[in-house]
Motif scaffolding. Structure first.
Motif, PDB file in Angstrom:
ATOM      1  N   ALA A   7     -20.567 -30.574   8.383  1.00  0.00           N
ATOM      2  CA  ALA A   7     -19.799 -30.599   7.147  1.00  0.00           C
ATOM      3  C   ALA A   7     -18.313 -30.363   7.410  1.00  0.00           C
ATOM      4  CB  ALA A   7     -20.333 -29.550   6.171  1.00  0.00           C
ATOM      5  N   HIS A   8     -18.004 -29.505   8.365  1.00  0.00           N
ATOM      6  CA  HIS A   8     -16.599 -29.239   8.689  1.00  0.00           C
ATOM      7  C   HIS A   8     -15.912 -30.505   9.195  1.00  0.00           C
ATOM      8  CE1 HIS A   8     -13.086 -26.976   9.983  1.00  0.00           C
ATOM      9  NE2 HIS A   8     -13.168 -27.584  11.157  1.00  0.00           N
ATOM     10  N   THR A   9     -16.606 -31.232  10.070  1.00  0.00           N
ATOM     11  CA  THR A   9     -16.045 -32.497  10.570  1.00  0.00           C
ATOM     12  C   THR A   9     -15.897 -33.508   9.443  1.00  0.00           C
ATOM     13  OG1 THR A   9     -17.033 -32.134  12.752  1.00  0.00           O
ATOM     14  CG2 THR A   9     -16.412 -34.388  12.188  1.00  0.00           C
ATOM     15  N   ALA A  10     -16.923 -33.582   8.596  1.00  0.00           N
ATOM     16  CA  ALA A  10     -16.891 -34.540   7.486  1.00  0.00           C
ATOM     17  C   ALA A  10     -15.803 -34.200   6.476  1.00  0.00           C
ATOM     18  CB  ALA A  10     -18.248 -34.583   6.802  1.00  0.00           C
ATOM     19  N   LEU A  11     -15.540 -32.920   6.275  1.00  0.00           N
ATOM     20  CA  LEU A  11     -14.484 -32.519   5.345  1.00  0.00           C
ATOM     21  C   LEU A  11     -13.141 -33.055   5.800  1.00  0.00           C
ATOM     22  CD1 LEU A  11     -13.335 -30.870   2.977  1.00  0.00           C
ATOM     23  CD2 LEU A  11     -13.271 -28.880   4.506  1.00  0.00           C
ATOM     24  N   GLY A  12     -12.852 -32.945   7.089  1.00  0.00           N
ATOM     25  CA  GLY A  12     -11.583 -33.460   7.603  1.00  0.00           C
ATOM     26  C   GLY A  12     -11.437 -34.953   7.383  1.00  0.00           C
TER      27      GLY A  12
ATOM     28  N   THR B 122     -22.624 -31.134  -0.362  1.00  0.00           N
ATOM     29  CA  THR B 122     -22.365 -29.912  -1.120  1.00  0.00           C
ATOM     30  C   THR B 122     -21.605 -28.886  -0.277  1.00  0.00           C
ATOM     31  OG1 THR B 122     -24.600 -29.136  -0.552  1.00  0.00           O
ATOM     32  CG2 THR B 122     -24.285 -30.168  -2.728  1.00  0.00           C
ATOM     33  N   ARG B 123     -21.832 -28.885   1.027  1.00  0.00           N
ATOM     34  CA  ARG B 123     -21.059 -27.998   1.894  1.00  0.00           C
ATOM     35  C   ARG B 123     -19.591 -28.420   1.936  1.00  0.00           C
ATOM     36  NH1 ARG B 123     -26.148 -27.230   3.759  1.00  0.00           N
ATOM     37  NH2 ARG B 123     -26.558 -25.235   4.817  1.00  0.00           N
ATOM     38  N   ILE B 124     -19.362 -29.715   1.989  1.00  0.00           N
ATOM     39  CA  ILE B 124     -17.984 -30.229   1.956  1.00  0.00           C
ATOM     40  C   ILE B 124     -17.304 -29.787   0.665  1.00  0.00           C
ATOM     41  CG2 ILE B 124     -16.550 -32.307   1.870  1.00  0.00           C
ATOM     42  CD1 ILE B 124     -18.755 -33.736   3.461  1.00  0.00           C
ATOM     43  N   ILE B 125     -18.000 -29.962  -0.446  1.00  0.00           N
ATOM     44  CA  ILE B 125     -17.431 -29.622  -1.748  1.00  0.00           C
ATOM     45  C   ILE B 125     -17.149 -28.132  -1.847  1.00  0.00           C
ATOM     46  CG2 ILE B 125     -17.959 -29.480  -4.220  1.00  0.00           C
ATOM     47  CD1 ILE B 125     -19.443 -32.176  -3.874  1.00  0.00           C
ATOM     48  N   ARG B 126     -18.072 -27.315  -1.400  1.00  0.00           N
ATOM     49  CA  ARG B 126     -17.857 -25.868  -1.467  1.00  0.00           C
ATOM     50  C   ARG B 126     -16.634 -25.454  -0.651  1.00  0.00           C
ATOM     51  NH1 ARG B 126     -20.179 -21.060  -2.708  1.00  0.00           N
ATOM     52  NH2 ARG B 126     -19.694 -19.320  -1.323  1.00  0.00           N
ATOM     53  N   SER B 127     -16.522 -25.967   0.573  1.00  0.00           N
ATOM     54  CA  SER B 127     -15.369 -25.631   1.414  1.00  0.00           C
ATOM     55  C   SER B 127     -14.072 -26.086   0.765  1.00  0.00           C
ATOM     56  CB  SER B 127     -15.518 -26.278   2.794  1.00  0.00           C
ATOM     57  OG  SER B 127     -16.629 -25.759   3.485  1.00  0.00           O
ATOM     58  N   TRP B 128     -14.102 -27.252   0.174  1.00  0.00           N
ATOM     59  CA  TRP B 128     -12.902 -27.765  -0.492  1.00  0.00           C
ATOM     60  C   TRP B 128     -12.535 -26.916  -1.702  1.00  0.00           C
ATOM     61  CZ3 TRP B 128     -12.542 -30.370  -5.377  1.00  0.00           C
ATOM     62  CH2 TRP B 128     -11.274 -30.888  -5.647  1.00  0.00           C
ATOM     63  N   LEU B 129     -13.519 -26.539  -2.490  1.00  0.00           N
ATOM     64  CA  LEU B 129     -13.248 -25.696  -3.667  1.00  0.00           C
ATOM     65  C   LEU B 129     -12.620 -24.363  -3.258  1.00  0.00           C
ATOM     66  CD1 LEU B 129     -16.495 -26.303  -5.770  1.00  0.00           C
ATOM     67  CD2 LEU B 129     -14.177 -27.108  -6.308  1.00  0.00           C
ATOM     68  N   LEU B 130     -13.142 -23.759  -2.214  1.00  0.00           N
ATOM     69  CA  LEU B 130     -12.586 -22.489  -1.757  1.00  0.00           C
ATOM     70  C   LEU B 130     -11.154 -22.672  -1.268  1.00  0.00           C
ATOM     71  CD1 LEU B 130     -15.691 -21.052   0.149  1.00  0.00           C
ATOM     72  CD2 LEU B 130     -14.752 -20.244  -2.030  1.00  0.00           C
TER      73      LEU B 130
ATOM     74  N   ALA C  54     -14.417 -16.910  -4.222  1.00  0.00           N
ATOM     75  CA  ALA C  54     -15.623 -16.957  -3.401  1.00  0.00           C
ATOM     76  C   ALA C  54     -16.748 -16.117  -3.980  1.00  0.00           C
ATOM     77  CB  ALA C  54     -15.291 -16.506  -1.982  1.00  0.00           C
ATOM     78  N   GLY C  55     -16.423 -14.936  -4.486  1.00  0.00           N
ATOM     79  CA  GLY C  55     -17.458 -14.052  -4.993  1.00  0.00           C
ATOM     80  C   GLY C  55     -18.119 -14.537  -6.266  1.00  0.00           C
ATOM     81  N   GLU C  56     -17.509 -15.516  -6.951  1.00  0.00           N
ATOM     82  CA  GLU C  56     -18.046 -16.015  -8.221  1.00  0.00           C
ATOM     83  C   GLU C  56     -18.526 -17.456  -8.141  1.00  0.00           C
ATOM     84  OE1 GLU C  56     -15.381 -15.158 -11.533  1.00  0.00           O
ATOM     85  OE2 GLU C  56     -14.381 -13.653 -10.302  1.00  0.00           O
TER      86      GLU C  56
END
Length: 331
Positions: free
Chosen positions: A248-253, A275-283, A289-291
């Motif tokens: 997901a980290h590679t795909a996010l880039g 969904t991992r890409i989206i979560r990393s991008w949202l953060l 993060a806590g919510e």
């Protein structure tokens, strides 16, 4: 004469974790962390490391300052040691606030020692099994069920490394090691389901209840000690999740165009990656993060095939889909 088995197991576990010039052991005086300090002391010279110890006085139990001073005096026979008093009051409840304050104090000490020092934590197979079972009960997702990592950075830091050498050893083994070393540990009453700390509804702290009630009952129901099985499950999940996170980290880039996510790059990915890409991008865009929950991430994921112009609110920001991208929406 052969070394006692439990002592040898503890020393071997610590030996494999020593890779830093200065090593700080966090010791409460309980059997697990006391065995950790004893094993570090036994291995330090041959490993060429400088051992140090810290005990954190949370000030929550009567006589905690005296116990901290006594422990420092005992540990000083093995290595330089000091006690740090913290204010454990906070909004996370007694257990959560104490944990946050404790990690902050340990991190400060590790930095003070330079490097920062490698921190050794005394979590055991029992602790790992409790963490996995609590994650299952909460339905909080695979990362929670994957339990505690054997190595990483202390919570709240990106620069203080830690290792948990005892995740494959049980609490009973470490108590045996302390006995074989001739050292007596302290049983913290707060760790018992009958201890002084209670939840808001008057029940025992959740982890204490899992430790004293749920795990023994589950072991009896299945006819076997489940601690090892739960710990192995955590290890297997960690490997799988780390693989997915790396992908997901590679795909996010590849999906980023400045601060926006390109839909054409998101769509081909399996949902587990997307969904991992989206979560990393949202953060990265400022989501809290806590919510931020799976519900929020799934709602944004539905925008990928949703209507142009639609918006989703997540904690800390609003996301909008345009014709070909997801972007942070600013009024």
């Amino acid at each position: 004469m052969d070394r006692p088995r439990a002592v040898l197991a503890a020393r071997q576990a610590v030996r494999g974790a020593l890779e830093s010039r200065t090593v700080l052991v966090a010791c409460s005086g309980g059997s697990d962390s006391l065995a950790l300090a004893l094993a570090l002391s036994a291995e330090a010279q041959s490993a060429g490391v400088s051992p140090r110890a810290i005990t954190v006085d949370h000030g929550l139990l009567p006589g905690s300052d005296t116990r901290a001073r006594d422990l420092v005096e005992r540990l000083s026979a093995l290595m330089p040691a000091r006690a740090v008093r913290i204010d454990a009051a906070g909004t996370e409840g007694p257990e959560g606030s104490a944990r946050t304050g404790r990690y902050a104090a340990i991190a400060d000490e590790a930095r003070r020692l330079g490097g920062p020092a490698l921190v050794l934590l005394g979590h055991t197979m029992d602790d790992q099994a409790e963490t996995v079972l609590m994650g299952l009960g909460r339905g909080s997702g695979p990362r929670s069920i994957a339990g505690m990592r054997p190595t990483g950075y202390l919570p709240g830091t990106t620069d203080v490394p830690f290792a948990r050498p005892f995740l494959n050893l049980t609490r009973s083994e470490l108590r045996q090691a302390c006995t074989e070393w001739g050292w007596q540990w302290w049983d913290d009453p707060s760790n018992s389901s009958e201890g002084p700390w209670r939840t808001a509804d008057g029940g025992p702290l959740r982890r204490s209840a899992v430790r004293d009630r749920a795990l023994p009952e589950l072991s009896r129901a299945l006819g076997q000690d489940v601690r090892g099985a739960l710990a192995r499950t955590a290890g297997l999940l960690q490997e799988d999740l780390d693989c997915l996170d790396d992908l997901a980290h590679t795909a996010l880039g590849e999906a980023l165009d400045g601060e926006v996510l390109l839909l054409a790059s998101l769509r081909p990915h399996h949902r587990a990656i997307r969904t991992r890409i989206i979560r990393s991008w949202l953060l990265a865009q400022g989501a809290r993060a806590g919510e931020l929950t799976a519900w929020h991430v799934n709602a944004v994921d539905r925008l990928v095939e949703g209507e142009t112009g639609k918006r989703i609110d997540v904690p800390g920001l609003r996301v909008r889909r345009t014709r070909d991208r997801l972007e942070r929406h600013v009024e």
